[in-house]
Design a protein around this motif. Structure first.
Motif, mmCIF file in Angstrom:
data_model
loop_
_atom_site.group_PDB
_atom_site.id
_atom_site.type_symbol
_atom_site.label_atom_id
_atom_site.label_comp_id
_atom_site.label_asym_id
_atom_site.label_seq_id
_atom_site.Cartn_x
_atom_site.Cartn_y
_atom_site.Cartn_z
ATOM 1 N N PRO A 1 -17.261 -44.389 -4.289
ATOM 2 C CA PRO A 1 -17.696 -44.234 -5.463
ATOM 3 C C PRO A 1 -19.176 -44.892 -6.024
ATOM 4 O O PRO A 1 -19.479 -45.528 -5.055
ATOM 5 C CB PRO A 1 -16.683 -45.142 -6.147
ATOM 6 N N LEU A 2 -19.519 -44.487 -7.095
ATOM 7 C CA LEU A 2 -21.130 -45.257 -7.250
ATOM 8 C C LEU A 2 -20.645 -46.562 -7.771
ATOM 9 O O LEU A 2 -20.056 -46.855 -8.661
ATOM 10 C CB LEU A 2 -21.874 -44.370 -8.322
ATOM 11 N N LEU A 3 -21.655 -47.398 -7.070
ATOM 12 C CA LEU A 3 -21.193 -49.024 -7.274
ATOM 13 C C LEU A 3 -21.662 -49.299 -8.892
ATOM 14 O O LEU A 3 -21.066 -50.110 -9.477
ATOM 15 C CB LEU A 3 -22.242 -49.787 -6.415
ATOM 16 N N VAL A 4 -22.678 -48.645 -9.169
ATOM 17 C CA VAL A 4 -23.014 -48.926 -10.795
ATOM 18 C C VAL A 4 -21.978 -48.252 -11.809
ATOM 19 O O VAL A 4 -21.521 -49.275 -12.520
ATOM 20 C CB VAL A 4 -24.203 -48.488 -10.916
ATOM 21 N N GLU A 5 -21.262 -47.464 -11.462
ATOM 22 C CA GLU A 5 -19.921 -47.104 -12.181
ATOM 23 C C GLU A 5 -18.939 -47.943 -11.954
ATOM 24 O O GLU A 5 -18.237 -48.327 -13.135
ATOM 25 C CB GLU A 5 -19.831 -45.702 -11.841
ATOM 26 N N ARG A 6 -18.528 -48.378 -10.822
ATOM 27 C CA ARG A 6 -17.445 -49.324 -10.600
ATOM 28 C C ARG A 6 -17.782 -50.797 -11.235
ATOM 29 O O ARG A 6 -17.098 -51.279 -12.111
ATOM 30 C CB ARG A 6 -17.324 -49.788 -9.204
#
Length: 374
Positions: free
Chosen positions: A33-38
Motif C-alpha cells: 500500500p502507499l505509505l502516505v495513504e496508510r
C-alpha cells in the motif's frame, strides 16, 4: 516469549504500518500500500474517527515486531444495532499460534473494558472500508480496496474461538462477455422507460448525493449495513474525481427519478504495485503517466444499488443489467480485460444470479468472524 505493546506514538504507528513488508516479502501477489495513504487512514483526518475510537498493538519477539492487530468501537454501529459489538482488524502475524493468541487477548481485553460483549472482524477499519479475511483465492493479487492474507491466517483466527459470521464473495468476469439472448431482448424493451447516464462532473456534488441516497436505501436491510457519513462520502467523491472516468459511474433513471447506480474503479493496484509504498520522489509521476499511457487492464465494481421498490421486480433486474452494460462499454473503451464485482454477500441470491447469468464466477472469499466475549 511474545510481548504485546500498544501503539502510542508516531514511531510505533510507522512500525505498525510497515510490518506487512516483512511478512509478505516473498508473496508475489501482495501489493504494497502507499505509505502516505496508510498514514492518512490512521490519522484524525480520517472522517471515520469522528464517530469511532480505536487502539492498536504490536507483538514483539525480543525487539522484533512479529504481529499486529487493532480494535475499534463505532458509535454509529452501536446506535443502530444496540448490540455492544466491537471490532478487530488490521491483523497480520507470523505463523505462530502464541502470536495470534496474544494479539486477540489484547484486543478483546480492551473491548471488554469499553463495555463490549461481542467482537466481529476483521474490518480495516469499518464495513465501508476494507473488510473480511481472505479464506479462498490466495493465488492472485487483490483488487483496489480489497485485502490479501496469508493462507494460515484463517486457522490462526479460528484457533481463538472465532466462528464464521458471514462470507463476502468477489466475482470475476472477462469484459468481452455477451448477454444471454433473453436478457438482451428484455433489456431492449426496458430501455423504453429507463434512462442510464454517466456521472456529470459539472454536477458532481448533486450526483454524489444521488449515489449516496440510493446506496443507503438499497443496502439498508443488508447484514451489518452502516450508512456513510457526509464526510466519509465526500472522501469517496474526491477519489472518484481524481481516479475515475465519468462513464465508470452510471445512474439509472425512470421518469427522471434516479433509481439505481453503479460505481466502478480502475484497479490502481496495477499502477502502484512496484512503487513499494513510496510516492516520492517519482511515484506521483509514474502514477499519472501510467493512467495516461497504460491504463489498468482490470477494474472493480465497488458500489451498486437499486431502490427497494424495484429490487424484486423485472425492472430492477433490467436496471442492474443496463448499468453493467453501460460500465462494460466504458471499460472496453479503456481496453480493460476483466472486472471484479465485490463484495457480494453470500446470501444475496438476486445479485449472484444476475452475475452468474453473465458468466461471472466467484474467485475469492472473504470471511467475517465473530465471538462472544465472556
Amino acid at each position: 516469549m511474545i510481548r504485546i505493546e500498544p501503539v502510542t506514538d508516531r514511531a510505533g504507528l510507522k512500525e505498525f504500518i510497515r510490518l506487512p513488508w516483512k511478512l509478505y516479502h516473498s508473496d508475489p501477489h501482495w501489493i504494497p500500500p502507499l505509505l502516505v495513504e496508510r498514514l492518512h487512514t490512521f490519522s484524525q483526518k480520517n472522517p471515520y474517527f469522528q464517530h469511532a475510537r480505536w487502539q492498536c498493538w504490536l507483538a514483539y519477539r525480543g525487539q522484533e515486531p512479529v504481529g499486529r492487530i487493532s480494535a475499534q468501537i463505532d458509535d454509529l454501529h452501536l446506535n443502530r444495532y444496540q448490540d455492544r459489538t466491537g471490532f478487530f482488524g488490521l491483523l497480520e502475524a507470523e505463523e505462530e499460534s502464541s502470536i495470534f493468541q496474544a494479539l486477540f487477548q489484547a484486543a478483546e481485553t480492551w473491548l471488554q473494558t469499553q463495555g463490549m460483549t461481542n467482537v466481529r472482524g476483521p474490518f480495516n477499519l469499518s464495513i465501508n472500508q476494507e473488510c473480511g479475511l481472505l479464506v479462498d483465492g490466495f493465488d492472485s493479487p487483490p483488487m483496489i480496496m480489497m485485502g490479501h492474507a496469508m493462507p494460515y491466517y484463517p486457522y490462526g483466527v479460528e484457533q481463538n474461538a472465532y466462528e464464521k459470521a458471514q462470507d463476502l464473495l468477489a466475482y470475476r468476469i472477462g469484459i468481452h462477455f455477451s448477454f444471454p439472448p433473453g436478457v438482451s431482448l428484455f433489456l431492449k424493451k426496458a430501455k423504453i422507460s429507463m434512462r442510464i447516464r454517466p456521472l456529470r462532473r459539472k454536477h458532481l456534488n448533486e450526483d454524489l448525493a444521488i449515489i449516496k441516497d440510493i446506496f443507503e436505501e438499497a443496502w439498508s436491510d443488508n447484514w451489518g449495513f452502516l450508512p456513510f457519513t457526509d464526510a466519509e462520502f465526500a472522501e469517496i467523491g474526491q477519489q472518484l474525481k481524481l481516479l475515475v472516468e465519468d462513464d465508470f459511474v452510471q445512474i439509472a433513471e425512470i421518469d427522471g427519478e434516479p433509481t439505481a447506480m453503479l460505481v466502478a474503479f480502475p484497479n490502481m493496484h496495477e499502477v502502484i504495485r512496484d512503487l513499494n509504498g513510496h510516492l516520492f520522489p517519482w511515484g506521483w509521476l509514474k502514477i499519472l503517466w501510467r493512467l495516461k499511457a497504460s491504463y489498468p487492464r482490470s477494474g472493480r465494481v465497488a458500489l451498486m444499488g437499486v431502490r427497494k421498490r424495484f429490487q424484486s421486480s423485472p425492472m430492477g433486474a433490467a436496471m442492474a443489467y443496463g448499468l453493467i452494460e453501460a460500465v462494460r462499454e466504458a471499460g472496453l473503451r479503456k481496453q480493460i480485460q476483466h472486472v471484479e464485482m465485490s463484495w457480494i454477500l453470500e446470501n444475496n441470491k438476486r445479485m449472484r444470479h444476475i452475475l452468474e447469468s453473465l458468466g461471472a464466477e466467484p474467485y475469492k472469499t472473504y470471511r467475517i468472524y465473530e465471538k462472544h466475549l465472556q
